[in-house]
Motif scaffolding. Structure first.
Motif, PDB file in Angstrom:
ATOM      1  N   SER A 100      21.186  48.233   7.459  1.00 13.57           N
ATOM      2  CA  SER A 100      22.151  47.185   7.146  1.00 13.57           C
ATOM      3  C   SER A 100      21.862  45.958   7.985  1.00 13.57           C
ATOM      4  O   SER A 100      21.184  46.011   8.988  1.00 13.57           O
ATOM      5  N   ILE A 101      22.364  44.854   7.517  1.00 19.39           N
ATOM      6  CA  ILE A 101      22.326  43.604   8.258  1.00 19.39           C
ATOM      7  C   ILE A 101      23.763  43.343   8.653  1.00 19.39           C
ATOM      8  O   ILE A 101      24.677  43.538   7.863  1.00 19.39           O
ATOM      9  N   SER A 102      23.984  42.937   9.895  1.00 20.54           N
ATOM     10  CA  SER A 102      25.356  42.799  10.375  1.00 20.54           C
ATOM     11  C   SER A 102      26.206  41.968   9.413  1.00 20.54           C
ATOM     12  O   SER A 102      25.795  40.931   8.927  1.00 20.54           O
ATOM     13  N   GLY A 103      27.372  42.509   9.116  1.00 26.14           N
ATOM     14  CA  GLY A 103      28.305  41.841   8.223  1.00 26.14           C
ATOM     15  C   GLY A 103      28.135  42.169   6.759  1.00 26.14           C
ATOM     16  O   GLY A 103      28.918  41.725   5.935  1.00 26.14           O
ATOM     17  N   SER A 104      27.129  42.920   6.406  1.00 20.99           N
ATOM     18  CA  SER A 104      26.931  43.283   4.997  1.00 20.99           C
ATOM     19  C   SER A 104      26.941  44.803   4.856  1.00 20.99           C
ATOM     20  O   SER A 104      26.711  45.520   5.818  1.00 20.99           O
ATOM     21  N   PRO A 105      27.218  45.290   3.659  1.00 13.55           N
ATOM     22  CA  PRO A 105      27.211  46.746   3.475  1.00 13.55           C
ATOM     23  C   PRO A 105      25.803  47.301   3.689  1.00 13.55           C
ATOM     24  O   PRO A 105      24.818  46.610   3.449  1.00 13.55           O
ATOM     25  N   PRO A 106      25.701  48.542   4.132  1.00 10.07           N
ATOM     26  CA  PRO A 106      24.375  49.109   4.386  1.00 10.07           C
ATOM     27  C   PRO A 106      23.596  49.338   3.090  1.00 10.07           C
ATOM     28  O   PRO A 106      24.157  49.744   2.076  1.00 10.07           O
ATOM     29  N   ARG A 119      23.138  51.510  -2.431  1.00  9.21           N
ATOM     30  CA  ARG A 119      24.607  51.464  -2.454  1.00  9.21           C
ATOM     31  C   ARG A 119      25.140  50.043  -2.372  1.00  9.21           C
ATOM     32  O   ARG A 119      26.226  49.753  -2.854  1.00  9.21           O
ATOM     33  N   ALA A 120      24.372  49.119  -1.771  1.00 10.91           N
ATOM     34  CA  ALA A 120      24.865  47.752  -1.581  1.00 10.91           C
ATOM     35  C   ALA A 120      24.552  46.842  -2.763  1.00 10.91           C
ATOM     36  O   ALA A 120      25.410  46.100  -3.212  1.00 10.91           O
ATOM     37  N   CYS A 121      23.322  46.905  -3.280  1.00 12.33           N
ATOM     38  CA  CYS A 121      22.926  45.946  -4.321  1.00 12.33           C
ATOM     39  C   CYS A 121      22.639  46.586  -5.670  1.00 12.33           C
ATOM     40  O   CYS A 121      22.489  45.870  -6.661  1.00 12.33           O
ATOM     41  N   GLY A 122      22.532  47.908  -5.732  1.00 13.09           N
ATOM     42  CA  GLY A 122      22.316  48.602  -6.992  1.00 13.09           C
ATOM     43  C   GLY A 122      20.874  48.692  -7.444  1.00 13.09           C
ATOM     44  O   GLY A 122      20.582  49.332  -8.447  1.00 13.09           O
ATOM     45  N   GLY A 123      19.959  48.061  -6.718  1.00 10.31           N
ATOM     46  CA  GLY A 123      18.542  48.130  -7.090  1.00 10.31           C
ATOM     47  C   GLY A 123      17.929  49.462  -6.698  1.00 10.31           C
ATOM     48  O   GLY A 123      18.544  50.261  -5.987  1.00 10.31           O
TER      49      GLY A 123
END
Length: 96
Positions: A4-10, A21-25
């Motif tokens: 993960s990048i801080s502040g964004s979903p892993p 899980r975050a972007c669906g790709g």
């Protein structure tokens, strides 16, 4: 593995479909690859070993879900391992 990048979903895999899980790709997505490279900056062999394990798990899951439409071996290798920085160049055998 905390991708993960801080502040964004892993950007971690959603199993058994192996999408992010975050972007669906398809996982590992571009963001997951960047984070994994950064996390393993000084352990590229460890990154390759980790991704080989993920390749094994993903292949098993995806072939169980849909054996007729699962990605082929070359596509799976390229997706999980082929992009890593720890790769030796292909060398032609010496002549003679």
């Amino acid at each position: 593995m905390a991708t993960s990048i801080s502040g964004s979903p892993p950007h971690i895999p959603l199993r058994p479909m192996w999408c992010c899980r975050a972007c669906g790709g398809p996982w590992p997505c571009a963001t997951a690859r960047l984070v994994l490279k950064a996390e393993h900056e000084h352990d590229l062999i460890g990154l390759a070993i980790y991704l080989c394990g993920q390749l094994h798990e993903a292949t098993r899951d995806l072939y169980r879900l849909n054996p007729d439409e699962a990605p082929g071996p070359q596509a799976m290798f390229a997706r999980f391992v082929g992009w890593t920085p720890f790769r030796r160049p292909i060398v032609s055998p010496p002549p003679g």
